[in-house]
Design a protein around this motif. Structure first.
Motif, PDB file in Angstrom:
ATOM      1  N   ASP A  31       5.618  -2.486  10.773  1.00 50.70           N
ATOM      2  CA  ASP A  31       4.227  -1.878  10.911  1.00 50.70           C
ATOM      3  C   ASP A  31       3.873  -1.768   9.353  1.00 50.70           C
ATOM      4  O   ASP A  31       4.943  -1.861   8.516  1.00 50.70           O
ATOM      5  N   TRP A  32       2.700  -1.679   9.035  1.00 51.79           N
ATOM      6  CA  TRP A  32       2.158  -1.263   7.837  1.00 51.79           C
ATOM      7  C   TRP A  32       2.369  -2.576   6.974  1.00 51.79           C
ATOM      8  O   TRP A  32       2.477  -2.119   5.541  1.00 51.79           O
ATOM      9  N   LYS A  33       2.208  -3.701   7.170  1.00 53.18           N
ATOM     10  CA  LYS A  33       2.484  -4.994   6.307  1.00 53.18           C
ATOM     11  C   LYS A  33       3.789  -4.858   5.378  1.00 53.18           C
ATOM     12  O   LYS A  33       3.586  -5.351   4.258  1.00 53.18           O
ATOM     13  N   LEU A  34       4.873  -4.186   5.834  1.00 53.72           N
ATOM     14  CA  LEU A  34       5.806  -4.051   4.954  1.00 53.72           C
ATOM     15  C   LEU A  34       6.664  -5.206   5.112  1.00 53.72           C
ATOM     16  O   LEU A  34       6.985  -5.914   6.184  1.00 53.72           O
ATOM     17  N   ASN A  87       0.906  -1.227   0.141  1.00 52.72           N
ATOM     18  CA  ASN A  87      -0.043  -0.172  -0.011  1.00 52.72           C
ATOM     19  C   ASN A  87       0.947   1.353  -0.137  1.00 52.72           C
ATOM     20  O   ASN A  87       1.241   1.836   0.766  1.00 52.72           O
ATOM     21  N   ASN A 121       6.024   7.295  -0.787  1.00 57.40           N
ATOM     22  CA  ASN A 121       5.185   7.195   0.802  1.00 57.40           C
ATOM     23  C   ASN A 121       4.903   5.451   0.618  1.00 57.40           C
ATOM     24  O   ASN A 121       4.154   5.069   0.206  1.00 57.40           O
ATOM     25  N   GLN A 145       0.179   7.554   4.898  1.00 52.07           N
ATOM     26  CA  GLN A 145       0.312   7.929   6.267  1.00 52.07           C
ATOM     27  C   GLN A 145       1.175   9.261   6.437  1.00 52.07           C
ATOM     28  O   GLN A 145       2.183   9.388   5.697  1.00 52.07           O
ATOM     29  N   THR A 166       3.850   6.829  16.028  1.00 53.72           N
ATOM     30  CA  THR A 166       3.739   5.789  16.280  1.00 53.72           C
ATOM     31  C   THR A 166       5.179   5.075  16.729  1.00 53.72           C
ATOM     32  O   THR A 166       4.989   4.209  17.858  1.00 53.72           O
ATOM     33  N   VAL A 191       3.739   8.819  11.590  1.00 54.80           N
ATOM     34  CA  VAL A 191       4.650   7.683  11.714  1.00 54.80           C
ATOM     35  C   VAL A 191       5.551   7.987  12.956  1.00 54.80           C
ATOM     36  O   VAL A 191       5.771   7.016  13.692  1.00 54.80           O
ATOM     37  N   THR A 211       7.879   7.854   4.261  1.00 55.18           N
ATOM     38  CA  THR A 211       6.827   8.462   4.071  1.00 55.18           C
ATOM     39  C   THR A 211       7.125   9.533   2.899  1.00 55.18           C
ATOM     40  O   THR A 211       6.170  10.003   2.039  1.00 55.18           O
ATOM     41  N   VAL A 261       3.790   3.666   3.086  1.00 61.99           N
ATOM     42  CA  VAL A 261       3.024   3.310   4.315  1.00 61.99           C
ATOM     43  C   VAL A 261       1.650   3.968   4.043  1.00 61.99           C
ATOM     44  O   VAL A 261       1.054   4.294   5.094  1.00 61.99           O
ATOM     45  N   GLY A 262       1.287   3.754   2.797  1.00 64.18           N
ATOM     46  CA  GLY A 262      -0.258   4.233   2.628  1.00 64.18           C
ATOM     47  C   GLY A 262      -0.607   5.370   2.714  1.00 64.18           C
ATOM     48  O   GLY A 262      -1.814   5.659   3.304  1.00 64.18           O
TER      49      GLY A 262
END
Length: 414
Positions: free
Chosen positions: A297-300, A215, A266, A271, A279, A276, A336, A268-269
């Motif tokens: 995080d973020w399914k990376l 994403n 970016n 964000q 987070t 970030v 990002t 991370v979708g």
């Protein structure tokens, strides 16, 4: 007109074959229709589409949302899709024994997963209606005739000429044909490539070939519009839906920059950098002893996250508690707003789409007839219309063909 109309369809690609069938049905067979093709075989682009599976259309049935998938032609197709859209495409093929299926991303293919299925469907229908395809017929000129029953004289390579009432241009992106149309006072919007992969300046990111960032957002800096979706890392740069969308929407910008631009990623979708940072600041408190690289995080993908850590000068075995404010800031910026240099355009499979063609303002979109040359019709990619990847370019071919057939029917009031 009293006599049986003679109709020439120029081009035996997807739009040409479909237009010929639509015209036949629309005129209830009361016309002589012939297809002329400059190469030795029909439907060549359709054959290789979708990796040989043929991405016929897209499972998007809202005309408004559908039209937003076209960087050029959005306004005209918004109305056109009220008349013929993917639902109608599915139904047309179903009536002829071809079932289409949708994949998770909305792309639609024949259930056989073979473009041959679609090709055979078209060729069988053309045979049934006795519509011939004349191969190796290179068009040299189209001439308007005054005060004669037939309106056009068509001239072919080798000197053969023929006369027709109606000419349907279904030639796709073809400079030779565009120069013929310019002689009929049509304006050609200068063609530039659309739908291609992005070749990057040398970076070790390319060592992660095959990884997909699920994403992401990508844009040209400083003023580009962000495109989102999965990004695929390749051995030459970036591909995948988000990169291909960027290539379509920014086709002219990229062409004018000779494909040398700075990209901002970016990963991370979309964000924000601030979110970030927050987070990681919270993780510093809540997961102090955990290794940063343990659970990205973020399914990376973890290999990709390791690359991001390296780019941020953060050792992979560092714990959250060891992160300084500066570490968090650099890591957040790299996630990002990562800057990468594009240096050239790559090729997207074997599918070539061009932005450019006959100026849309010179076409009556209620009928697809030329405003400058009565009896001349346009369908598919010969017009300055192009869609993003996902079956949208074929849907444009089907829709414009149906509208042209209906427009021709009005001319002859069968």
């Amino acid at each position: 007109m009293g006599h049986k109309p003679k109709i020439a369809v120029i081009g035996a690609g997807a739009s040409g074959c479909f237009a010929a069938l639509q015209i036949y049905e629309s005129l209830k067979g009361n016309a002589t229709i012939q297809i002329f093709e400059r190469s030795k075989e029909p439907l060549t682009k359709l054959r290789i589409s979708g990796g040989g599976r043929c991405n016929v259309t897209h499972q998007l049935f809202d005309p408004e949302l559908l039209s937003l998938r076209y960087p050029r032609g959005q306004k005209e197709l918004r109305w056109a899709f009220e008349r013929f859209q993917p639902k109608d495409t599915i139904e047309w093929f179903a009536k002829r024994g071809v079932t289409l299926k949708a994949e998770a991303d909305g792309r639609m293919f024949p259930i056989t997963d073979k473009s041959e299925t679609i090709i055979n469907c078209f060729l069988n229908e053309l045979q049934k209606y006795k519509i011939p395809i004349h191969f190796e017929q290179g068009l040299v000129g189209i001439y308007q005739l005054e005060n004669q029953i037939e309106r056009f004289r068509l001239l072919w390579e080798g000197g053969k000429e023929e006369f027709f009432d109606i000419v349907v241009m279904a030639t796709g992106s073809n400079r030779k044909v565009w120069s013929i149309l310019e002689k009929l006072n049509h304006t050609i919007v200068d063609p530039v490539p659309s739908l291609f992969t992005l070749t990057l300046a040398n970076t070790d990111l390319m060592e992660l070939t095959g990884l997909v960032i699920p994403n992401a957002e990508i844009k040209i800096v400083p003023k580009g519009k962000a495109q989102s979706g999965p990004i695929l890392i390749t051995h030459w740069g970036l591909s995948g839906p988000a990169a291909l969308r960027l290539s379509a929407w920014e086709a002219r910008t990229l062409f004018e920059a000779n494909y040398k631009v700075e990209l901002s990623l970016n990963w991370v979708g979309g964000q924000s950098t601030q979110i970030v940072e927050e987070t990681y600041s919270k993780k510093k408190e809540s997961s102090a002893s955990e290794k940063i690289s343990a659970n990205p995080d973020w399914k990376l993908p973890s290999r990709f996250f390791d690359w991001i850590l390296k780019e941020s000068n953060i050792q992979a075995n560092k714990r959250y508690s060891d992160l300084s404010k500066s570490d968090i800031r650099v890591l957040s910026l790299n996630l990002t707003q990562k800057k990468l240099q594009m240096v050239a355009k790559g090729v997207f499979k074997d599918e070539f789409v061009t932005a450019g063609g006959v100026n849309r303002k010179e076409i009556q979109f209620q009928t697809m007839e030329s405003k400058l040359c009565p009896g001349l019709y346009f369908v598919g990619e010969v017009i300055d219309i192009d869609g993003i990847t996902g079956g949208f370019n074929f849907q444009n071919a089907w829709t414009t063909s149906v509208i042209a057939a209906q427009g021709i029917r009005k001319t002859f009031v069968i």
